[in-house]
Motif scaffolding. Sequence first.
Motif, PDB file in Angstrom:
ATOM      1  N   GLU A  36      34.359  46.076  45.515  1.00  0.00           N
ATOM      2  CA  GLU A  36      35.109  44.981  44.885  1.00  0.00           C
ATOM      3  C   GLU A  36      36.590  45.332  44.732  1.00  0.00           C
ATOM      4  O   GLU A  36      37.465  44.514  44.999  1.00  0.00           O
ATOM      5  N   LYS A  87      34.096  30.130  38.033  1.00  0.00           N
ATOM      6  CA  LYS A  87      33.403  29.420  39.113  1.00  0.00           C
ATOM      7  C   LYS A  87      32.425  28.377  38.608  1.00  0.00           C
ATOM      8  O   LYS A  87      32.093  28.345  37.428  1.00  0.00           O
ATOM      9  N   ASP A 299      32.910  32.392  44.788  1.00  0.00           N
ATOM     10  CA  ASP A 299      33.913  32.908  43.842  1.00  0.00           C
ATOM     11  C   ASP A 299      35.187  32.088  43.980  1.00  0.00           C
ATOM     12  O   ASP A 299      35.561  31.678  45.085  1.00  0.00           O
ATOM     13  N   LYS A 335      34.347  42.489  50.932  1.00  0.00           N
ATOM     14  CA  LYS A 335      33.575  42.034  49.772  1.00  0.00           C
ATOM     15  C   LYS A 335      32.088  41.827  50.078  1.00  0.00           C
ATOM     16  O   LYS A 335      31.253  41.798  49.191  1.00  0.00           O
ATOM     17  N   HIS A 375      24.214  32.882  38.943  1.00  0.00           N
ATOM     18  CA  HIS A 375      25.646  33.168  39.112  1.00  0.00           C
ATOM     19  C   HIS A 375      26.540  31.971  38.806  1.00  0.00           C
ATOM     20  O   HIS A 375      27.592  31.786  39.428  1.00  0.00           O
TER      21      HIS A 375
END
Length: 416
Positions: A36, A87, A299, A335, A375
Amino acid sequence: MVTLSQWASAVVCVVAVSTAMAGEVEVLHWWTSGGEARSVGELKKIMQRKGHTWKDFAVTGGGGDNAMTVLKSRVMAGNPPAAAQIKGPAIQAWASEGVLANLDATARAEKWDRLLPKAVADSMKYKGRYVAAPVNVHRVNWMWVNVAVLKQAGVTGVPKTWEAFFADAEKIRKAGFIPVAHGGQDWQDFTTFESVVLGVGGARFYQDALVKLDPKALTSQTMAQALATFRKVKRYTDAASLGRDWNLATAMVIQEKSAFQFMGDWAKGEFTAAGKVPGKHYLCAAAPGTGNAYTFNVDSFAMFKLKDAKAQKAQSDLAAAIMGAEFQEVFNLNKGSIPVRLAMDMAKFDDCAKLSSQDFMAASKAGSLLPSVAHGMAIRPAAEIAIRAAVSQFWNDDTLRVADGLTRIAQAAEVR
Ligand code: BGC
């Protein structure tokens, strides 16, 4: 003809203009693992090349809960960062507070409406105006597999059903490995849970139970089966999993201590950072039973209203950079995700990213492209937090009956 001195003064002039508009961008994110940090480092480099100052506001904690808590206090104190990793439905929630900036000028100049899938573009807008810029598409329903461990345990091929998975997990344990590397934090429990629900119940059931929060689906026999399967997965994790960070669980797979990890493809960023190659050292496969579906996690950075003109300029440059082809490629290579910008050349991407891209298109046609609930892509934050807590409680307490787990999750889904 331009003389050397005319040319030199023109250059000085350009530099002077750009320095005059150089500003600072403070960017809040939770990208602190090896993969990341490399990824966000690329954005910093691009902004610095444009002459701006990057102020890093990294808050550790996978899944972003800590980051969101810190963000709330900064915004309440009237001192928001220029951009924050926000997000899904949370973008709308922040926009309705009136604190987000309007990015339409940048979006129009950079043609975002043409460069984004419509559903993604819509989720970046509030009342028709862009308030956030998307970075990537992560797939969540992955299973990461160590090739050497499977070989040593005598397992051939990657299990495609839960039945095959448990048979393989048994062999792997007997060979002296930890079958499943797990990080016992609520968001990681939930990440595994949603893949199990999808694998056991299929796309339609996932949609009814976890996205629509239909009480009938949530208390159904299929959900009971999903909970029983979820509990069985736990048997193949190690006793030290409680509290473990997700990247340390990935490291167990990288270091041949474990065979499998259920995690989104930010895990691939860790394999990449460790110099591991898909197909050779590790495999990416859909979680058992989920090969025809795709749970997505996009994201994005929402931008906050700022007063200073230089800071505003730096902010719109940041928004443009995020959607630019250069950043979309280099960021996503590190990523583990794929670019969200359409029609990007995938030549430099590895087989996992290519598979993700193909499966994304196929799932989108088949109606099995699903938002990741774990998420923050699907439901109101209050219900998500409550369901996540109920799922973790079930995972952590083996004395809870499946029937109790069902009731608690169904009750959590009603939280407003
Ligand atoms: C984010 C990823 C991040 C992961 C682990 C997810 O919710 O979307 O970008 O790498 O959490 O922190």
